[in-house]
Enzyme design. Structure first.
Site, PDB file in Angstrom:
ATOM      1  N   ASP A   1      -7.509  -4.853   6.216  1.00 44.28           N
ATOM      2  CA  ASP A   1      -6.820  -5.880   5.439  1.00 44.28           C
ATOM      3  C   ASP A   1      -6.473  -7.118   6.262  1.00 44.28           C
ATOM      4  O   ASP A   1      -6.144  -8.166   5.693  1.00 44.28           O
ATOM      5  CB  ASP A   1      -5.533  -5.311   4.820  1.00 44.28           C
ATOM      6  CG  ASP A   1      -5.810  -4.426   3.620  1.00 44.28           C
ATOM      7  OD1 ASP A   1      -6.949  -4.457   3.115  1.00 44.28           O
ATOM      8  OD2 ASP A   1      -4.902  -3.703   3.187  1.00 44.28           O
TER       9      ASP A   1
ATOM     10  N   ASP B   1      -9.365  -5.374  -5.797  1.00 37.37           N
ATOM     11  CA  ASP B   1     -10.183  -6.410  -5.187  1.00 37.37           C
ATOM     12  C   ASP B   1     -11.665  -6.150  -5.391  1.00 37.37           C
ATOM     13  O   ASP B   1     -12.114  -5.003  -5.383  1.00 37.37           O
ATOM     14  CB  ASP B   1      -9.909  -6.482  -3.677  1.00 37.37           C
ATOM     15  CG  ASP B   1      -8.523  -7.017  -3.374  1.00 37.37           C
ATOM     16  OD1 ASP B   1      -8.038  -7.835  -4.170  1.00 37.37           O
ATOM     17  OD2 ASP B   1      -7.939  -6.617  -2.360  1.00 37.37           O
TER      18      ASP B   1
ATOM     19  N   ASN C   1       0.815  -1.214   0.000  1.00 35.18           N
ATOM     20  CA  ASN C   1       0.000   0.000   0.000  1.00 35.18           C
ATOM     21  C   ASN C   1       0.852   1.269   0.000  1.00 35.18           C
ATOM     22  O   ASN C   1       0.449   2.291  -0.560  1.00 35.18           O
ATOM     23  CB  ASN C   1      -0.958  -0.009   1.191  1.00 35.18           C
ATOM     24  CG  ASN C   1      -2.037  -1.077   1.041  1.00 35.18           C
ATOM     25  OD1 ASN C   1      -2.314  -1.534  -0.069  1.00 35.18           O
ATOM     26  ND2 ASN C   1      -2.630  -1.483   2.146  1.00 35.18           N
TER      27      ASN C   1
ATOM     28  N   ARG D   1      -6.089  -0.845  -8.741  1.00 37.86           N
ATOM     29  CA  ARG D   1      -6.744   0.278  -8.095  1.00 37.86           C
ATOM     30  C   ARG D   1      -5.755   1.408  -7.809  1.00 37.86           C
ATOM     31  O   ARG D   1      -6.122   2.580  -7.776  1.00 37.86           O
ATOM     32  CB  ARG D   1      -7.404  -0.177  -6.791  1.00 37.86           C
ATOM     33  CG  ARG D   1      -8.197   0.937  -6.130  1.00 37.86           C
ATOM     34  CD  ARG D   1      -9.136   0.433  -5.078  1.00 37.86           C
ATOM     35  NE  ARG D   1      -9.913   1.547  -4.538  1.00 37.86           N
ATOM     36  CZ  ARG D   1     -10.984   2.050  -5.096  1.00 37.86           C
ATOM     37  NH1 ARG D   1     -11.432   1.554  -6.223  1.00 37.86           N
ATOM     38  NH2 ARG D   1     -11.638   3.064  -4.550  1.00 37.86           N
TER      39      ARG D   1
END
Length: 432
Positions: A315, A121, A23, A97
């Site tokens: 997550d 996702d 991330n 994304r």
């Protein structure tokens, strides 16, 4: 399409080092678009989502050089803005994304950005309103039908975000660093990865204060320069390895975890009854034959829920859920932020787990206390985190399980089969 065949029942032993944070990587790599100068980034995770973003940056005109296995240099001296309207850009951007975080840097530096429909996702609605409302506050115009956001000049302003979106905050910060005047962002996300982005931007010449809080103040500057940056280890990998050790009653040493940046994660595992020992910046998980879930002080069932930082990252909820299936006691898992992330529990129920799916956001788990092993089955990975949770379940199950669609797992975990096999797991990757 690859599959995993997983022979369960093998305990793990040894040490493992988490990769760089996925991330964080997506934010940092997009930030290299803010300067024409060279930016060197270390500890870049070699995973599908990150590698696809690097290829997209190359296609835009960024000079990318791989200096070592996990170290890259980026130089965005000349960007092909015409490419941003091409079908190839839309196709590549739709695969991940993280592509949405290119909008802020492009808008800040070039005054225009085009919106690929971001992939990622399939975990329910993940709206982008926060990003675009922030851009509009800075003076940008949004033409959603044309997939375009533009501004002749961005101007600093005050804004109160409608949600503490991590990617939304990152996007707005990257747009505001080159805006004229001062921008104040209240209800900003303050995750360690967002802190890392702000620190890197400051080294590039930005003026951001309030880092690590939910109130950021950004004094706009005219330009940014090059820098060097090292990414944090991935806290989701760390949590995944803790869960694997507990479910498989294994002894494991997790190296270089950046313990101070794990936040509440170790405490939440402790509430699940999982023992650990901090050894410098390493985390030692001893072998445990049983672990007992705590109750609240009044004796009521433990609830584990996600929340914006410093709360628990969403997550990891799938990891906590699967670990609870072999705990002693019961727990309510409350996934507040995404409505489809618990739908993988039907696979665990097929394996013999005692789970009640209350609604799209809540599941109650009654643990087996390792008295009844899960059964091997055939299943498909719906997203990165659920995929790893199913892999953990398969590793502890009786028999050989098959996991389809492991490309989803590869998006977030590099060579996970090879790395776990080195610890004693038995995972075979096959082409279906």
């Amino acid at each position: 399409m690859a599959i995993f065949q997983v022979e369960g029942g093998h305990r793990l032993h040894g040490e493992i080092t988490p990769q760089g944070a996925k991330n964080e990587a997506l934010q940092i790599l997009c930030a290299t678009l803010l300067t024409p100068e060279k930016v060197i980034v270390r500890n870049v995770p070699q995973i599908l989502d990150v590698l696809q973003l690097i290829e997209l940056l190359k296609a835009m005109g960024v000079e990318v050089e791989k200096l070592s296995d996990d170290c890259y240099s980026f130089r965005a001296a000349e960007i092909n803005l015409d490419y941003l309207q091409s079908e190839d850009y839309r196709r590549r951007g739709a695969k991940l994304r993280g592509s949405v975080m290119m909008l802020g840097p492009l808008l800040a530096r070039f005054g225009v950005a085009y919106i690929p429909k971001p992939g990622g996702d399939k975990i329910g609605r993940r709206r982008l309103d926060t990003h675009f409302l922030g851009f509009q506050k800075l003076g940008a115009e949004l033409d959603f039908s044309a997939g375009k956001v533009s501004a002749k000049e961005l101007k600093g302003t005050y804004m109160l975000l409608d949600e503490a979106s991590v990617t939304g905050t990152a996007n707005i910060v990257m747009a505001a660093v080159l805006a004229k005047g001062t921008t104040t962002i209240y209800n900003a996300a303050c995750e360690p990865y967002l802190q890392q982005l702000c620190k890197m931007l400051n080294r590039m010449g930005a003026k951001i204060s309030g880092i690590a809080s939910n109130l950021l103040t950004i004094e706009g500057v005219e330009s940014l320069g090059g820098t060097e940056h090292t990414m944090l280890p991935d806290m989701i990998e760390v949590g995944s390895f803790i869960g694997m050790a507990a479910m498989n009653r294994s002894e494991l040493l997790i190296r270089n975890v950046s313990f101070e940046n794990l936040g509440i994660i170790p405490t939440q595992f402790a509430r699940m009854g999982i023992q650990f020992e901090q050894r410098g910046d390493d985390l030692y998980i001893p072998q445990q034959d049983h672990y007992r879930i705590e109750t609240f002080m009044d004796g009521s069932i433990m609830t584990i829920a996600d929340a914006p930082w410093p709360g628990l990252t969403p997550d990891l909820l799938s990891i906590f859920l699967v670990v609870a299936t072999q705990a002693k006691g019961a727990v309510l898992i409350h996934q507040k932020m995404f409505e489809s992330r618990l739908f993988f529990v039907d696979k665990l129920i097929d394996m013999g787990a005692q789970i009640i799916l209350c609604d799209p956001h809540r599941a109650t788990v009654i643990g087996h206390n390792h008295e009844v092993r899960l059964r091997a089955t055939r299943m498909s990975s719906p997203d990165i985190r659920a995929g790893v949770a199913l892999l953990i379940a398969a590793m502890s199950a009786e028999g050989v399980s098959t996991i389809q669609n492991v490309d989803q797992i590869d998006r977030g975990y590099r060579d996970i089969d090879r790395r776990l096999n080195a610890l004693g797991a038995r995972i075979t990757r096959l082409d279906e």
